[in-house]
Enzyme design. Sequence first.
Site, mmCIF file in Angstrom:
data_model
loop_
_atom_site.group_PDB
_atom_site.id
_atom_site.type_symbol
_atom_site.label_atom_id
_atom_site.label_comp_id
_atom_site.label_asym_id
_atom_site.label_seq_id
_atom_site.Cartn_x
_atom_site.Cartn_y
_atom_site.Cartn_z
ATOM 1 N N CYS A 174 -23.010 26.591 -18.316
ATOM 2 C CA CYS A 174 -21.798 25.969 -18.985
ATOM 3 C C CYS A 174 -20.541 26.659 -18.246
ATOM 4 O O CYS A 174 -19.820 26.182 -17.768
ATOM 5 C CB CYS A 174 -21.719 26.341 -20.428
ATOM 6 S SG CYS A 174 -20.497 25.410 -21.193
ATOM 7 N N CYS B 158 -21.125 18.000 -23.676
ATOM 8 C CA CYS B 158 -20.618 19.474 -23.969
ATOM 9 C C CYS B 158 -19.266 19.465 -24.117
ATOM 10 O O CYS B 158 -18.629 19.035 -23.195
ATOM 11 C CB CYS B 158 -21.192 20.440 -22.855
ATOM 12 S SG CYS B 158 -20.650 22.105 -23.155
ATOM 13 N N CYS C 138 -17.975 22.044 -21.042
ATOM 14 C CA CYS C 138 -17.998 21.774 -19.560
ATOM 15 C C CYS C 138 -18.230 20.472 -19.145
ATOM 16 O O CYS C 138 -18.233 19.883 -18.205
ATOM 17 C CB CYS C 138 -19.115 22.637 -18.896
ATOM 18 S SG CYS C 138 -20.910 22.131 -19.442
ATOM 19 N N GLY D 218 -52.777 29.258 -19.134
ATOM 20 C CA GLY D 218 -52.911 28.878 -20.643
ATOM 21 C C GLY D 218 -53.714 29.674 -21.329
ATOM 22 O O GLY D 218 -53.671 29.511 -22.599
ATOM 23 N N CYS E 290 -23.034 23.536 -24.638
ATOM 24 C CA CYS E 290 -24.234 24.133 -24.017
ATOM 25 C C CYS E 290 -24.915 25.473 -24.526
ATOM 26 O O CYS E 290 -24.161 26.130 -24.874
ATOM 27 C CB CYS E 290 -24.052 24.412 -22.262
ATOM 28 S SG CYS E 290 -23.847 23.050 -21.419
#
Lengths: 293, 263, 233
Positions: A279, A248, A251, A39, A273
Amino acid sequence: MSIAKSSQADRADYNFAYLDEQTKRMVRRALLKAVAIPGYQVPFGSREMPLARGWGTGGIQITAALLGPTDVLKVIDQGADDTTNAVSIRRFFERVASVKTTTATGDATIIQTRHRIPEQPLQTGQIIVYQVPQPEPLRGLEPREEETRKMHAWAEYGLMQVRLYEEITRYGQAATTYAYPVLVNNRYVMSPTPIPKFDNPKMDMMPALQLFGAGREKRIYAVPPYTSVKSLDFDDHPFTIQQWEKPCALCGSRSSYLDEVVVDDRGGRMFICSDTDYCGGNVTDVASEEASA
Amino acid sequence: MNNQLSAPEKELLRVEDVTRLYGERAGCLDVSLSLWPGEILGIVGESGSGKSTLLRCLAGIDPPTRGHIMFDSGKGLLDIYAVAEPDRRNMMRTAWGIVHQNPRDGLRMAISAGGNLAERLIDRGDRHYGRIREVARDWLQRVEIDPARMDDKPRAFSGGMQQRLQIARVLISEPRLVFMDEPTGGLDVSVQARLLDLLRVLVRDLGIAAIIVTHDLAVARLLTDRLLVMKEGRVVEHGLTDQVLDDPHHPYTQLLTSAVLAA
Amino acid sequence: MTVTIRVEQLTKQFVLHNQGGVALPVFRDLKFEVAAGEMLVLHGRSGVGKSSLLRMLFGNYKPSAGHIFIQHLGEMVDIASTAPRTLLEIRRKSIGFVSQFLRVIPRVTAVDVVRDRMLARGVDARLATERAQVMLERLNLPSRLWKLAPSTFSGGEQQRVNIARSFVDPAPILLLDEPTASLDPANRDVVIQLIHETRQAGHTLVGVFHDQGVREAVATRTLDLTHSDRAAR
């Protein structure tokens, strides 16, 4: 990992993966330090690349420093493999490193990304490289670089939490939906780059190595595998991710991040998606199930 | 024989020969003092007498050119300029507080009143939104700000309200010592009176020590136990507030006290 | 009788630096003692230094030389040389000053003014309120005023609030500076009565009274300050 000259004779005027070996070494040193201090933003000597700054030059330099001839590279932009930025970067590495490329998340050893984390969980051994426009999560609260460094050094992150307090007070919930700040390894507050906050939970304890490169801002940071990444929140206002009413349209997935797409001139729209590989895979699965039925 | 009688408490702040020079010019010269828990010390003097310089040194904002400032934040007396910067910053946020003359210097004007108070609680580690709101609301009431104004930005407040909010922001983290620089400076007389009374009650109820810089002898009389009189950077007289004001010995103090109406 | 105030070689002069450094002698080598249960009245013409002496016993004026021993928690402490915070402690616990003037603080009610000292000493809030009200009643302050801030009261009303706050829970040593001045006869008699009660309870009182009738009514002993500055001249 690095083999000085590639076999690609027509690109003999470039070193393998574009960057010279000294530069790669410098980038790798920065990467090692970044991995050692999860980080923490490590400064590095960002180079000019054949691409404008702000178009992913930080990510490209990390990828270039990592690539070996046997790596398989996937590049996505907003989840899609077929957008301009993703295509350009993929082609770039095909030319200068002649590595194999793929759109399949599971096949890639290195995934360079802008604004998304693939829906398919990443595995041990994979590396995800984020393109970072603004590495400093405190920038909007404190304009002075000298001061933000002190705030990081002394873990003075109260103000960050105050921003969240103000959002909850004004909107009833956290209003930040992307680049939602996270606390890495219980120490440094880090910008996850402008990924939707939907993707934040994927960063936590991820088996893959996560690397972040900001070319213009000359910073590299990292989250090693299996590292705690917590989205900032309040005990009584826990962090939540976006949800959609409909699945979606292509899909039928109910568990992925959806983009709103306008489909005609009369305001018609649908949600699909953002991860094209995911997808597409779902659509194929559905088709083959129907075929076998 | 009276030495044993001094209360067994330890000093909270000890200042030894503090001098702050600005080039050739002296801000304050060889100032020494001690402050015990719960005590309120006034520093009076005219503009340019060095009182604000001294306060900045004591409050950790501006290091002195010479001398030591030692503060006990629970681990015995430590030189505040010798400890590591993060420790000093931490002390400044939790163990003591500063009330500035201009509330804009002590508040975040772009953040709501509640947010200004919440920041101190968050710094302390509080992460429960509801409880933070509760404590902040309670403090707004204590400084006589309508809790309905909690989500307003301080720039929508009157000067007196801003000052009361600033005081709440300082006191909410339960400091052991508060520095105040002309806390009633820019306020109307009636607003001043209300604020002074509020300060008096809060300081007594919380048992905190305070150092108040003022040029207003009436403020000093009302709020302080002891008084330092400064002139040209030096302390020319000090003692119990009523002693200094009623029976001044130094020519400058006599001038100061005779120049005001019924302090 | 236990001596609670002992004054030795006390000298006081004021030096006015802004008026050519003129020195005003008040008294020199003053020496006296006061014991618990006494009401010592200071006597002498106006300007002789009665109030100054009273203020010095309270530590308000600083002696130019000499000692003022005050009994504090069973010990005699010289307030002429003690640390300021010890003096504050002595004022909190051992000695009180009663003048005819109330230092009014905006917005603080009469009852709160009267019970303030008790609260500071840790008396239960309800008991303190009760005692404050009884005392205000004794001094004939109308009950409708109790919940109001004395800043709006007449001079006489403020004076009675001040007397109430001083006598409701009196310090072991009480210094009285003309507490009865300008009171009506009924209230003056209440104050005289309060002084008697306080003295009989074993407190030490030293006071200045303009009114000869009051002086005679309360004094157990008189200290005449006339010519006490003579040695200085």
